[in-house]
Write a protein that holds these residues in place. Sequence first.
Motif, PDB file in Angstrom:
ATOM      1  N   LYS A  86      -3.494   3.998  -1.237  1.00  0.00           N
ATOM      2  CA  LYS A  86      -3.696   3.198  -2.596  1.00  0.00           C
ATOM      3  C   LYS A  86      -2.958   2.080  -2.450  1.00  0.00           C
ATOM      4  O   LYS A  86      -1.843   1.766  -1.942  1.00  0.00           O
ATOM      5  CB  LYS A  86      -3.432   4.021  -3.701  1.00  0.00           C
ATOM      6  CG  LYS A  86      -4.158   5.263  -4.056  1.00  0.00           C
ATOM      7  CD  LYS A  86      -3.806   6.118  -5.184  1.00  0.00           C
ATOM      8  CE  LYS A  86      -4.824   7.325  -5.195  1.00  0.00           C
ATOM      9  NZ  LYS A  86      -4.460   8.262  -6.258  1.00  0.00           N
ATOM     10  N   ASP A  87      -3.285   1.000  -3.345  1.00  0.00           N
ATOM     11  CA  ASP A  87      -2.825  -0.269  -3.761  1.00  0.00           C
ATOM     12  C   ASP A  87      -1.722  -0.013  -4.619  1.00  0.00           C
ATOM     13  O   ASP A  87      -1.512   0.989  -5.351  1.00  0.00           O
ATOM     14  CB  ASP A  87      -3.478  -1.463  -3.881  1.00  0.00           C
ATOM     15  CG  ASP A  87      -4.398  -1.469  -5.160  1.00  0.00           C
ATOM     16  OD1 ASP A  87      -4.201  -0.669  -5.724  1.00  0.00           O
ATOM     17  OD2 ASP A  87      -5.302  -2.134  -5.375  1.00  0.00           O
ATOM     18  N   ASP A  88      -0.932  -1.254  -5.296  1.00  0.00           N
ATOM     19  CA  ASP A  88       0.121  -1.069  -6.244  1.00  0.00           C
ATOM     20  C   ASP A  88      -0.589  -0.814  -7.677  1.00  0.00           C
ATOM     21  O   ASP A  88       0.035  -0.605  -8.660  1.00  0.00           O
ATOM     22  CB  ASP A  88       0.999  -2.332  -6.140  1.00  0.00           C
ATOM     23  CG  ASP A  88       0.226  -3.511  -6.211  1.00  0.00           C
ATOM     24  OD1 ASP A  88      -1.023  -3.473  -6.222  1.00  0.00           O
ATOM     25  OD2 ASP A  88       0.959  -4.595  -6.080  1.00  0.00           O
ATOM     26  N   GLN A  89      -2.001  -0.953  -7.902  1.00  0.00           N
ATOM     27  CA  GLN A  89      -2.548  -0.747  -8.998  1.00  0.00           C
ATOM     28  C   GLN A  89      -3.124   0.681  -8.907  1.00  0.00           C
ATOM     29  O   GLN A  89      -4.022   1.075 -10.073  1.00  0.00           O
ATOM     30  CB  GLN A  89      -3.763  -1.820  -9.139  1.00  0.00           C
ATOM     31  CG  GLN A  89      -3.324  -3.213  -9.169  1.00  0.00           C
ATOM     32  CD  GLN A  89      -2.406  -3.393 -10.595  1.00  0.00           C
ATOM     33  OE1 GLN A  89      -2.666  -3.047 -11.454  1.00  0.00           O
ATOM     34  NE2 GLN A  89      -1.102  -4.126  -9.998  1.00  0.00           N
ATOM     35  N   LEU A 102       0.851  -1.163  -0.059  1.00  0.00           N
ATOM     36  CA  LEU A 102       0.088   0.064  -0.015  1.00  0.00           C
ATOM     37  C   LEU A 102       0.903   1.242  -0.052  1.00  0.00           C
ATOM     38  O   LEU A 102       2.117   1.073   0.523  1.00  0.00           O
ATOM     39  CB  LEU A 102      -0.923  -0.027   1.073  1.00  0.00           C
ATOM     40  CG  LEU A 102      -1.926  -1.153   1.413  1.00  0.00           C
ATOM     41  CD1 LEU A 102      -2.771  -0.952   2.568  1.00  0.00           C
ATOM     42  CD2 LEU A 102      -2.932  -1.212   0.123  1.00  0.00           C
ATOM     43  N   TYR A 103       0.270   2.302  -0.418  1.00  0.00           N
ATOM     44  CA  TYR A 103       1.049   3.695  -0.814  1.00  0.00           C
ATOM     45  C   TYR A 103       0.311   4.763   0.285  1.00  0.00           C
ATOM     46  O   TYR A 103      -0.827   4.663  -0.380  1.00  0.00           O
ATOM     47  CB  TYR A 103       1.386   3.964  -2.076  1.00  0.00           C
ATOM     48  CG  TYR A 103       2.126   3.057  -2.865  1.00  0.00           C
ATOM     49  CD1 TYR A 103       3.509   2.937  -2.419  1.00  0.00           C
ATOM     50  CD2 TYR A 103       1.642   1.825  -3.410  1.00  0.00           C
ATOM     51  CE1 TYR A 103       4.279   1.553  -3.050  1.00  0.00           C
ATOM     52  CE2 TYR A 103       2.327   0.844  -3.854  1.00  0.00           C
ATOM     53  CZ  TYR A 103       3.705   0.643  -3.728  1.00  0.00           C
ATOM     54  OH  TYR A 103       4.568  -0.007  -4.385  1.00  0.00           O
ATOM     55  N   GLN A 117       5.503   3.634   1.837  1.00  0.00           N
ATOM     56  CA  GLN A 117       5.220   2.417   1.231  1.00  0.00           C
ATOM     57  C   GLN A 117       5.129   1.402   2.399  1.00  0.00           C
ATOM     58  O   GLN A 117       5.970   1.500   3.241  1.00  0.00           O
ATOM     59  CB  GLN A 117       6.495   1.653   0.353  1.00  0.00           C
ATOM     60  CG  GLN A 117       6.146   0.511  -0.360  1.00  0.00           C
ATOM     61  CD  GLN A 117       6.881   0.029  -1.295  1.00  0.00           C
ATOM     62  OE1 GLN A 117       7.732   0.735  -2.130  1.00  0.00           O
ATOM     63  NE2 GLN A 117       7.288  -1.132  -0.916  1.00  0.00           N
ATOM     64  N   LEU A 118       3.872   0.624   2.489  1.00  0.00           N
ATOM     65  CA  LEU A 118       3.580  -0.258   3.518  1.00  0.00           C
ATOM     66  C   LEU A 118       3.567  -1.602   3.045  1.00  0.00           C
ATOM     67  O   LEU A 118       2.744  -1.864   1.975  1.00  0.00           O
ATOM     68  CB  LEU A 118       2.346   0.274   4.025  1.00  0.00           C
ATOM     69  CG  LEU A 118       1.551  -0.470   5.224  1.00  0.00           C
ATOM     70  CD1 LEU A 118       2.402  -0.893   6.549  1.00  0.00           C
ATOM     71  CD2 LEU A 118       0.355   0.053   5.705  1.00  0.00           C
ATOM     72  N   ASP A 119       4.503  -2.561   3.185  1.00  0.00           N
ATOM     73  CA  ASP A 119       4.403  -3.828   2.920  1.00  0.00           C
ATOM     74  C   ASP A 119       3.766  -4.703   3.972  1.00  0.00           C
ATOM     75  O   ASP A 119       4.187  -4.702   5.163  1.00  0.00           O
ATOM     76  CB  ASP A 119       5.930  -4.474   2.650  1.00  0.00           C
ATOM     77  CG  ASP A 119       6.472  -3.631   1.448  1.00  0.00           C
ATOM     78  OD1 ASP A 119       5.915  -3.406   0.504  1.00  0.00           O
ATOM     79  OD2 ASP A 119       7.794  -3.462   1.506  1.00  0.00           O
ATOM     80  N   ILE A 120       2.673  -5.634   3.622  1.00  0.00           N
ATOM     81  CA  ILE A 120       2.025  -6.288   4.655  1.00  0.00           C
ATOM     82  C   ILE A 120       2.083  -7.693   4.432  1.00  0.00           C
ATOM     83  O   ILE A 120       1.625  -8.086   3.368  1.00  0.00           O
ATOM     84  CB  ILE A 120       0.368  -5.746   4.497  1.00  0.00           C
ATOM     85  CG1 ILE A 120       0.315  -4.238   4.727  1.00  0.00           C
ATOM     86  CG2 ILE A 120      -0.549  -6.511   5.533  1.00  0.00           C
ATOM     87  CD1 ILE A 120      -0.869  -3.566   4.350  1.00  0.00           C
ATOM     88  N   SER A 137       7.353 -10.973  11.860  1.00  0.00           N
ATOM     89  CA  SER A 137       6.866  -9.853  11.247  1.00  0.00           C
ATOM     90  C   SER A 137       5.428  -9.751  10.625  1.00  0.00           C
ATOM     91  O   SER A 137       5.109 -10.680   9.725  1.00  0.00           O
ATOM     92  CB  SER A 137       7.772  -9.636   9.706  1.00  0.00           C
ATOM     93  OG  SER A 137       7.758  -8.653   9.003  1.00  0.00           O
ATOM     94  N   ILE A 138       4.793  -8.649  10.437  1.00  0.00           N
ATOM     95  CA  ILE A 138       3.444  -8.331   9.960  1.00  0.00           C
ATOM     96  C   ILE A 138       3.377  -7.202   8.939  1.00  0.00           C
ATOM     97  O   ILE A 138       2.431  -7.169   8.144  1.00  0.00           O
ATOM     98  CB  ILE A 138       2.302  -8.312  11.095  1.00  0.00           C
ATOM     99  CG1 ILE A 138       2.669  -7.126  11.940  1.00  0.00           C
ATOM    100  CG2 ILE A 138       2.212  -9.652  12.002  1.00  0.00           C
ATOM    101  CD1 ILE A 138       1.546  -6.542  12.794  1.00  0.00           C
ATOM    102  N   GLY A 139       4.505  -6.465   8.940  1.00  0.00           N
ATOM    103  CA  GLY A 139       4.571  -5.568   7.857  1.00  0.00           C
ATOM    104  C   GLY A 139       5.865  -4.895   8.123  1.00  0.00           C
ATOM    105  O   GLY A 139       6.312  -4.579   9.207  1.00  0.00           O
ATOM    106  N   SER A 140       6.138  -3.925   7.004  1.00  0.00           N
ATOM    107  CA  SER A 140       7.112  -2.887   7.224  1.00  0.00           C
ATOM    108  C   SER A 140       7.072  -1.533   6.450  1.00  0.00           C
ATOM    109  O   SER A 140       5.957  -1.671   5.638  1.00  0.00           O
ATOM    110  CB  SER A 140       8.508  -3.530   6.719  1.00  0.00           C
ATOM    111  OG  SER A 140       8.333  -3.731   5.088  1.00  0.00           O
TER     112      SER A 140
END
Length: 166
Positions: free
Chosen positions: A20-23, A4-5, A130-133, A114-117
């Motif tokens: 927003k998502d990567d799309q 997500l952004y 940038q949120l990596d889930i 890890s649940i996200g970064s």
Amino acid sequence: MRQLYIKQKMLSLKDKFTVKDDQENEVYFVEGSFMQIPKTFSIMDSSKREVALITKKIFSFLPTFFVEVNGQESVTIKKQFSFLKARYSIDAAGMEVRGNWWDMDFEVLQNGESIGSVSKKWFTWGDSYQLDIANETMEPLLVALVVAIDCAKADQASVTSSIPNM
């Protein structure tokens, strides 16, 4: 892994932005209260249903933020007393943040997993993250955590800029 952004708009009187998502699809809508005490941020899903609420505690010696997800208090973020660098603690069952979260480059763990970064995107107009889930069930909490930490940083920056030079 879902990405997500989060991009905040500059020069906005009311804190209002989308996640927003990567799309480039809008996944969450974040809306901050304007001229309201206590300061709150509401995070709504794509159908405009509130999934998280961030509230700044008003009568507190050091800034404290409460994060509720789906009506349940999940996380408390508290500023700790320090002289050199702003330090915050995150209180949540089994959760910890590792890395440089003041510079928005950190990993969120729950019970050691890890649940996200989060990583800050540089050279953008406004703050962008940038949120990596890794664990999608924790998605609303992770989005709320990023917004709450960013709000704490913005409060610190406004306090620091208002102190006159001696």
